[in-house]
Design an enzyme around this catalytic site. Structure first.
Site, PDB file in Angstrom:
ATOM      1  N   LYS A 223      -2.404  -5.711  -1.258  1.00  0.00           N
ATOM      2  CA  LYS A 223      -1.978  -4.357  -0.942  1.00  0.00           C
ATOM      3  C   LYS A 223      -0.654  -4.059  -1.634  1.00  0.00           C
ATOM      4  O   LYS A 223       0.373  -4.639  -1.298  1.00  0.00           O
ATOM      5  CB  LYS A 223      -1.800  -4.148   0.565  1.00  0.00           C
TER       6      LYS A 223
ATOM      7  N   GLU B 203      21.278  -5.841   4.018  1.00  0.00           N
ATOM      8  CA  GLU B 203      20.768  -5.604   2.686  1.00  0.00           C
ATOM      9  C   GLU B 203      20.697  -4.087   2.450  1.00  0.00           C
ATOM     10  O   GLU B 203      19.986  -3.387   3.153  1.00  0.00           O
ATOM     11  CB  GLU B 203      19.380  -6.221   2.569  1.00  0.00           C
TER      12      GLU B 203
END
Lengths: 296, 474
Positions: free
Chosen positions: B180, B385
């Site tokens: 995917k 992050e």
């Protein structure tokens, strides 16, 4: 229980001085902070000793001892770690009779052979200390002017749920974890935990720095989930978890900080006398890759 | 800064269809679910409509992969190798087309998709093709077996490269895959499906299902998937680790990072500046191993920052298809919002924000290269992050302090060290708890070189002999 303790003889016999079985944390032998203990009986149902019943606080203390020991132990030379593991084997061999007696109490068949196998297992893993990097590492021929090398490094603090195999199984799960530089917190098999504490005495007299191996006795069901969810534990070995629901709960807890999880397939009972291969070594190793340009 | 005339790469090499179905069992088929639109993040132009695979579609794909597994895994490794070599060759032949399509769908500069992504994609297939008939020499036993069907979920930052990292080793080892791609960058994966057809790859060996998180969850949780490989955020990695608990599925996770890029006072300054720029502004900072925390030795901090700021003034931000562009578009509106939020937080928490004068295009998603100074270790821009072109600068005095600060993060993907002293590089490399350490370089990748993280950056390695383990039953 030695014969001398049993009543009914004609001569007055000397009463044996029994050993108190405590926990092994940070190189010391404390009782559980909870003050709890549980009766351990032989395979025939005779009372053997009251083992400490560790609490989650003991588990946390053990983790912080293991973390504290990690820098020094992982930074020791592999040669040094190998020598210390070999020393553990020597110490175990020297207590052979004691382990045979304890294993016999625990219902282990051919206890002498089992102790021999445990000693040999330690010697086998001791030799891996300075060889695993040659097998699990690599130099990588990258397409550019760079020196590129990958080497195995210990994962960190490993929680180990030991199998119900009081000496050989125990040694077979501890040795591969520590020989590469990890430190560990071990939950001894619940049914027969006494040889684990005697093994702790072996470890304590083998130049193994305190905190590298910490051993808890008590309820696996009670302690394991705390170790599985502990944020300063890097990996968990679920070998000794036999309850599938508990194993799943531990795996879920381990997901919180992405612990490395070793959960052997529950297909057949492990044959602890078989050649263990390197799987238990590599399960708790990271691969570090270092790049540097080449040039003048 | 020099004035450059526009030098756009032609987009005529790509032929984007108005809509795409799913690639299952070697055929493109309509999905039974809804659809989504993929846009060019540099212009917000809709590129195509793409099917969103439903749980039923995922199930069909997994069944196709299962059906193909028997033949594919039983095929001699030398034959599997030839398919992979074929694929590598076709990727080389169609690399310009793939690079342009990648840039259109992702927003990254064509210079990067053309010169970094595509060469690495082809190299990865070449590399693992060669392993397919040599598995017994890889150190995983005399006859290592594949796992079965691999469910693979990849991110949007290096769409085709991540596909290569997942599919090449999986196929070489004898697995079949359902992959995917990310919902914002599905197009190169769909073109890759066409390449599989050109290579006559047996139907079902590679299946591509497009969609978003739900499709990914359906794939990861499918009971007939034997292996889950995921690259993406630590947050989703945690969800996956939890959801596969007790299933016995083998999992590899390549997750987030907050890499320290450590510059010592004896470093070659100009090279270090280039390394810092490459470390955090490569691919708009959409890099899990980006050097997002600059740790600079206090004695040279001022000098280095001056040089760094001068260099940022020469970066060209704009049309990703322009061959002179250094910084392209942020991949999506959602990602741009996240970068803005964390940057605003950086200011609110007391760090000082700086960006060069940098006009942003009117349309599309853009964020200027940004530096934060006066950052404390507790600031969220030093801990989380950002996944964008945002650099946090911290200082240190001693090597021990540098190690301490570098390791003070739950992540452990990568790190950088800049110094002219060899023994110090090795001392630092020993102590940095990260899967990749770049010394006097940064953001280098190679199919022969294992890549992956420590701690919450995930587990497993991709690349090299180590990368095979993820797809073998060992």
């Amino acid at each position: 229980m030695s014969k001398a303790e049993r009543p009914g003889g004609r001569e007055p016999v000397r009463l044996a001085v029994r050993k108190t079985y405590k926990l092994y944390i940070g190189g010391a032998f404390p009782r559980s902070e909870s003050g709890r203990s549980y009766a351990v009986t032989s395979s025939k149902g005779e009372f053997l000793a009251n083992a400490s019943k560790a609490s989650r606080k003991d588990a946390r203390d053990a983790v912080s001892a293991a973390r504290k020991a990690f820098g020094g132990w992982s930074g020791a030379t592999p040669y040094n770690r190998g020598q210390i593991l070999y020393r553990v084997a020597e110490m175990l061999e020297s207590r052979r009779a004691q382990f045979v007696a304890e294993l016999t109490d625990a219902g282990t068949k051919k206890a002498g052979d089992v102790v021999d196998a445990a000693v040999d297992r330690l010697v086998w893993y001791a030799g891996w200390a300075d060889k695993i990097a040659a097998v699990a590492g690599s130099t990588n021929p990258v397409a550019g002017p760079y020196f590129n090398v990958s080497s195995p490094e210990p994962t960190g603090v490993v929680a180990v749920v030991a199998p119900d195999e009081p000496l050989l199984g125990l040694v077979s799960v501890i040795a591969p974890v520590i020989v590469t530089g990890n430190t560990c917190v071990v939950i001894a098999g619940e049914r027969a935990p006494l040889p684990a504490i005697t093994l702790a005495e072996v470890l304590a007299t083998s130049d193994l720095p305190g905190g590298v191996v910490n051993i808890l006795t008590g309820s696996v069901k009670e302690i394991a989930p705390w170790l599985a969810a502990h944020m300063d534990v890097n990996a968990i070995d679920l070998t000794g978890v036999t309850d599938p629901d508990l194993a799943v709960a531990c795996e879920e807890g381990a997901a919180e900080n992405l612990k490395r999880v070793l959960r052997p397939a529950a297909t057949a009972a492990t044959d602890w006398s078989a050649d263990p291969g390197t799987k238990r070594l590599t399960a708790f190793l990271e691969t570090k890759t270092v790049w540097h340009p080449t040039g003048v | 800064m020099f004035e450059y005339a526009p030098a756009p790469e032609s987009r005529d090499v790509v032929d984007i269809k108005p809509s795409y179905g799913l690639f299952i069992g070697g055929e493109f088929a309509d999905g039974t679910g809804t659809s989504l639109k993929t846009v060019n993040p540099a212009s917000e132009e809709v590129l195509a409509e793409v099917a969103v695979a439903s749980a039923d579609d995922v199930d069909r794909a997994v069944r196709a992969a299962r059906e193909a597994f028997g033949t594919w895994s039983a095929m001699p490794g030398s034959e599997r190798a030839k398919y992979l070599f074929r694929i590598a060759r076709i990727i080389q032949e169609r690399s310009r087309e793939l690079a342009v399509l990648e840039t259109l769908d992702n927003g990254k500069p064509i210079r990067e998709s053309r010169d970094v992504d595509l060469p690495l994609v082809a190299a990865h297939f070449f590399y693992y093709a060669g392993w397919a008939d040599k598995l017994r020499h890889a150190g995983y036993g005399a006859d290592p077996r594949p796992l079965g069907v691999a469910g693979q979920v990849i991110p949007w930052n290096f769409p085709l490269l991540m596909l290569a990292w997942k599919i090449a080793p999986a196929l070489a080892a004898g697995n079949t895959v359902v992959l995917k791609p990310a919902e914002t960058t599905p197009l190169t994966a769909l073109l890759f499906a066409e390449i599989c057809r050109q290579a006559d790859l047996p139907p079902g060996v590679v299946n591509i299902v497009t969609g978003a998180g739900e499709t990914g969850a359906a794939l990861v949780n499918h009971p007939d998937v034997n292996k889950v490989a995921f690259t993406g955020s630590t947050e989703v990695g945690r969800l996956i680790a939890r959801s596969v608990a007790g299933t016995g599925k083998k999992v590899t996770l390549e997750l987030g990072g907050k890499a320290a890029n450590i510059v010592f006072d004896d470093a070659a300054l100009d090279q270090a500046v280039e390394g810092i720029v490459n470390g955090i502004f490569f691919n708009q900072g959409h890099v899990c191993c980006a050097g997002s925390r600059l740790l600079v030795q206090e004695s040279i901090a001022e000098e280095l920052l001056d040089a760094l700021k001068r260099r940022l003034g020469t970066l060209r931000l704009g049309d990703p298809l322009d061959k002179n562009t250094d910084i392209g578009a942020i991949n999506s509106a959602a990602q741009l919002a996240k970068i803005r939020e964390l940057s605003d937080l950086g200011e609110a928490e007391g760090a000082e924000r700086w960006s060069p004068v940098c006009p942003l295009p009117d349309k599309g998603f853009w964020f200027p290269p940004t530096i934060f100074t006066g950052v404390a270790q507790s600031h969220r821009i030093a801990r989380e992050e950002v996944f964008g072109p945002v650099l946090s600068v911290l200082t240190f005095r001693t090597p021990a302090e540098a190690v301490e600060k570098a390791n003070n993060t739950p992540f452990g993907l990568s790190a950088g060290v800049w110094t002219e002293k060899g023994s110090r590089i090795l001392w630092m490399a020993d102590r940095l708890r990260a899967g990749v350490v770049w010394a006097n370089t940064f953001n280098k990748f190679d199919p022969t070189s294992p890549f992956g993280g420590y701690k919450e950056s995930g587990y497993g390695r991709e690349g090299g002999r180590h990368g095979l383990e993820a797809y073998l039953d060992v």
